[in-house]
Design a protein around this motif. Sequence first.
Motif, mmCIF file in Angstrom:
data_model
loop_
_atom_site.group_PDB
_atom_site.id
_atom_site.type_symbol
_atom_site.label_atom_id
_atom_site.label_comp_id
_atom_site.label_asym_id
_atom_site.label_seq_id
_atom_site.Cartn_x
_atom_site.Cartn_y
_atom_site.Cartn_z
ATOM 1 N N HIS A 156 -0.395 0.943 13.190
ATOM 2 C CA HIS A 156 0.891 0.277 12.942
ATOM 3 C C HIS A 156 0.669 -1.107 12.330
ATOM 4 O O HIS A 156 1.330 -1.479 11.354
ATOM 5 N N GLU A 157 -0.260 -1.859 12.885
ATOM 6 C CA GLU A 157 -0.547 -3.197 12.359
ATOM 7 C C GLU A 157 -1.054 -3.128 10.923
ATOM 8 O O GLU A 157 -0.683 -3.959 10.088
ATOM 9 N N THR A 158 -1.875 -2.126 10.621
ATOM 10 C CA THR A 158 -2.363 -1.934 9.260
ATOM 11 C C THR A 158 -1.217 -1.602 8.320
ATOM 12 O O THR A 158 -1.116 -2.152 7.217
ATOM 13 N N ASN A 159 -0.319 -0.722 8.750
ATOM 14 C CA ASN A 159 0.848 -0.383 7.929
ATOM 15 C C ASN A 159 1.695 -1.617 7.645
ATOM 16 O O ASN A 159 2.181 -1.806 6.529
ATOM 17 N N GLU A 160 1.896 -2.443 8.649
ATOM 18 C CA GLU A 160 2.708 -3.653 8.473
ATOM 19 C C GLU A 160 2.114 -4.569 7.403
ATOM 20 O O GLU A 160 2.839 -5.254 6.691
ATOM 21 N N GLU A 161 0.800 -4.568 7.290
ATOM 22 C CA GLU A 161 0.126 -5.427 6.321
ATOM 23 C C GLU A 161 0.012 -4.806 4.932
ATOM 24 O O GLU A 161 -0.094 -5.522 3.944
ATOM 25 N N THR A 162 0.028 -3.479 4.853
ATOM 26 C CA THR A 162 -0.304 -2.847 3.575
ATOM 27 C C THR A 162 0.832 -2.093 2.897
ATOM 28 O O THR A 162 0.786 -1.905 1.678
ATOM 29 N N VAL A 163 1.848 -1.659 3.638
ATOM 30 C CA VAL A 163 2.947 -0.914 3.023
ATOM 31 C C VAL A 163 3.905 -1.910 2.395
ATOM 32 O O VAL A 163 4.452 -2.772 3.082
ATOM 33 N N ARG A 164 4.085 -1.794 1.087
ATOM 34 C CA ARG A 164 4.890 -2.784 0.352
ATOM 35 C C ARG A 164 6.383 -2.646 0.572
ATOM 36 O O ARG A 164 7.096 -3.630 0.623
ATOM 37 N N SER A 165 6.870 -1.446 0.683
ATOM 38 C CA SER A 165 8.308 -1.214 0.800
ATOM 39 C C SER A 165 8.796 -1.507 2.217
ATOM 40 O O SER A 165 8.337 -0.890 3.178
ATOM 41 N N PRO A 166 9.756 -2.427 2.359
ATOM 42 C CA PRO A 166 10.309 -2.700 3.697
ATOM 43 C C PRO A 166 10.924 -1.443 4.330
ATOM 44 O O PRO A 166 10.786 -1.216 5.530
ATOM 45 N N ARG A 167 11.583 -0.646 3.509
ATOM 46 C CA ARG A 167 12.205 0.577 4.030
ATOM 47 C C ARG A 167 11.136 1.557 4.528
ATOM 48 O O ARG A 167 11.257 2.116 5.605
ATOM 49 N N ALA A 168 10.094 1.752 3.731
ATOM 50 C CA ALA A 168 9.017 2.659 4.136
ATOM 51 C C ALA A 168 8.316 2.133 5.384
ATOM 52 O O ALA A 168 7.968 2.910 6.278
ATOM 53 N N ARG A 169 8.108 0.814 5.462
ATOM 54 C CA ARG A 169 7.489 0.218 6.651
ATOM 55 C C ARG A 169 8.333 0.501 7.887
ATOM 56 O O ARG A 169 7.817 0.866 8.946
ATOM 57 N N ALA A 170 9.653 0.334 7.753
ATOM 58 C CA ALA A 170 10.550 0.546 8.889
ATOM 59 C C ALA A 170 10.550 2.011 9.315
ATOM 60 O O ALA A 170 10.483 2.316 10.511
ATOM 61 N N ILE A 171 10.629 2.912 8.346
ATOM 62 C CA ILE A 171 10.632 4.343 8.667
ATOM 63 C C ILE A 171 9.307 4.735 9.312
ATOM 64 O O ILE A 171 9.277 5.443 10.329
ATOM 65 N N ALA A 172 8.204 4.286 8.725
ATOM 66 C CA ALA A 172 6.886 4.597 9.293
ATOM 67 C C ALA A 172 6.763 4.023 10.701
ATOM 68 O O ALA A 172 6.224 4.683 11.596
ATOM 69 N N GLY A 173 7.269 2.824 10.901
ATOM 70 C CA GLY A 173 7.221 2.201 12.225
ATOM 71 C C GLY A 173 7.989 3.000 13.265
ATOM 72 O O GLY A 173 7.518 3.182 14.391
ATOM 73 N N ARG A 174 9.166 3.493 12.893
ATOM 74 C CA ARG A 174 9.955 4.309 13.821
ATOM 75 C C ARG A 174 9.234 5.613 14.152
ATOM 76 O O ARG A 174 9.174 6.018 15.320
ATOM 77 N N HIS A 175 8.687 6.253 13.134
ATOM 78 C CA HIS A 175 7.954 7.498 13.373
ATOM 79 C C HIS A 175 6.729 7.240 14.250
ATOM 80 O O HIS A 175 6.447 8.006 15.176
ATOM 81 N N LEU A 176 6.015 6.175 13.945
ATOM 82 C CA LEU A 176 4.813 5.861 14.710
ATOM 83 C C LEU A 176 5.160 5.548 16.163
ATOM 84 O O LEU A 176 4.450 5.968 17.083
ATOM 85 N N MET A 177 6.278 4.866 16.386
ATOM 86 C CA MET A 177 6.706 4.570 17.752
ATOM 87 C C MET A 177 7.055 5.855 18.490
ATOM 88 O O MET A 177 6.753 5.990 19.684
ATOM 89 N N SER A 178 7.622 6.820 17.791
ATOM 90 C CA SER A 178 7.931 8.113 18.408
ATOM 91 C C SER A 178 6.647 8.825 18.821
ATOM 92 O O SER A 178 6.568 9.400 19.910
ATOM 93 N N VAL A 179 5.651 8.777 17.956
ATOM 94 C CA VAL A 179 4.355 9.388 18.279
ATOM 95 C C VAL A 179 3.732 8.665 19.474
ATOM 96 O O VAL A 179 3.239 9.295 20.412
#
Length: 84
Positions: free
Chosen positions: A54-77
């Motif tokens: 998650h921390e890596t995604n926050e630093e490397t994913v450029r799109s705020p929307r993609a970061r948010a979606i990935a964060g929600r999915h990752l939190m579910s996992v």
Amino acid sequence: MAGLIRPHDDDDDDTAFAEGAITLWSNLLTLIGTHLLEAGTPRQEVLDMLTMLHETNEETVRSPRARAIAGRHLMSVYRALGDA
């Protein structure tokens, strides 16, 4: 019948592709995490890996929307594996 056909929009295609990729990614993480737990990896170690991802995604994913979606999915996992 013409009302059923939408004009082609690259943004919609790109968004659908990204969201599909994120969903597949989270499903894969769930399978990997479940396998690690079943193989005897300590739960906290698996959760720490997800936190690091998650921390890596926050630093490397450029799109705020993609970061948010990935964060929600990752939190579910994270929650699913934390409760497993």
